[in-house]
Design a protein around this motif. Structure first.
Motif: not given
Length: 218
Positions: A18-21, A37-38, A45-48, A54-59
Motif C-alpha cells: 500500500t506504499g507509494g512504491t 498476493t499483497g 488502505k488497500a481499497k485502491s 490480499l492477505v490482511v494482518g501483521d507481517a
C-alpha cells in the motif's frame, strides 16, 4: 500472428503493497501477468490497490506469513517506515527476520527487498543535504534498522537482491535506470518510483543481481 508465451508467470507476495512504491509494484506485476498476493496491515488502505489477492494482518506473524507464502515463487518487499527522529525503529528488521524464516519453511528462495541509499556501504553517497541533514536528523533510527534488515537478508541463504534507490520521486518513469555497485565519486541522485518498481520486478526473473546490492538512479 503474435505468439503468446506458455511459460507460467511468477507467483509473488508483495510486502508494503500500500506504499507509494508498493502500489506501483502491484500494478506492474499484474500488467506482466503475475499472480500477485499483497500482505497488508490495513484493509482500508488497500481499497485502491489495482487488483491481486490480499492477505490482511501483521507481517511479523510467522503463521500468517507462512500461509501467505504458500505456493509463491518470490517475495518482493517494499516495506517502509515513517521518519522517527527520537524513537528506536525495529519494524523492518523484525519483519525481515520473520519473513526469512517463513520463506525457508515454505521453500521460497527469491527475495527482492527495497532499502535505500544510505544503507550499508552506500552511506555517505546521498549528497550534502541527505547525508548531513536528513539522515542524521530525521532518519538515523530508520537507517539503523535498514542496516539490520540488510544484514539479516545477507545471512539468510536465500537468493536475495537488495535494491537501494536514490531519492524517490513521483515523476513519470524514464523506462531505464543506472544500477551501480561501485559508488566512487557518486553523490546524490533521484529516481522515479515507477522505474524502481520496474527494476525490482525484473529481479524476480533474472539472476543478474542475485547476492548484490545495486544502487539505482537516473
Amino acid at each position: 500472428m503474435q505468439t503468446v508465451s506458455s511459460e507460467p508467470r511468477p507467483k509473488i507476495l508483495v510486502l508494503g503493497a500500500t506504499g507509494g512504491t508498493g502500489r506501483l509494484i502491484v500494478a506492474q506485476s499484474l500488467a506482466r501477468g503475475y499472480d500477485v498476493t499483497g500482505l497488508v496491515r490495513s484493509p482500508g488502505k488497500a481499497k485502491s490497490l489495482p487488483g491481486g489477492k490480499l492477505v490482511v494482518g501483521d507481517a511479523r506473524d510467522p503463521k500468517l506469513l507462512r500461509e501467505a507464502l504458500r505456493g509463491r515463487d518470490a517475495v518482493v518487499s517494499a516495506l517502509g517506515t515513517p521518519a522517527s527522529p527520537f524513537r528506536e525503529v525495529t519494524l523492518l528488521s523484525e519483519v525481515t527476520r520473520t519473513r526469512v524464516g517463513a520463506m525457508r519453511d515454505e521453500g521460497v528462495a527469491r527475495l527482492v527487498a527495497v532499502t535505500g541509499i544510505g544503507a550499508g556501504d552506500s552511506r555517505g553517497h546521498g549528497g550534502f543535504a541527505f547525508d548531513r541533514l536528513i539522515l542524521p536528523l530525521l532518519l538515523r533510527h530508520v537507517y539503523a534498522d535498514k542496516d539490520r534488515q540488510e544484514a539479516i537478508v545477507r545471512q539468510s541463504g536465500l537468493d536475495w537482491v537488495l535494491v537501494r534507490p536514490t531519492v524517490l520521486s513521483n515523476k513519470p518513469g524514464r523506462g531505464a535506470v543506472r544500477a551501480l555497485v561501485d559508488l566512487a565519486g557518486f553523490h546524490g541522485g533521484s529516481v522515479a518510483r515507477e522505474d524502481v518498481a520496474r527494476f525490482v520486478l525484473d529481479q524476480v526473473e533474472t539472476d543478474a543481481w542475485v547476492g548484490r546490492t545495486p544502487l539505482i538512479t537516473w
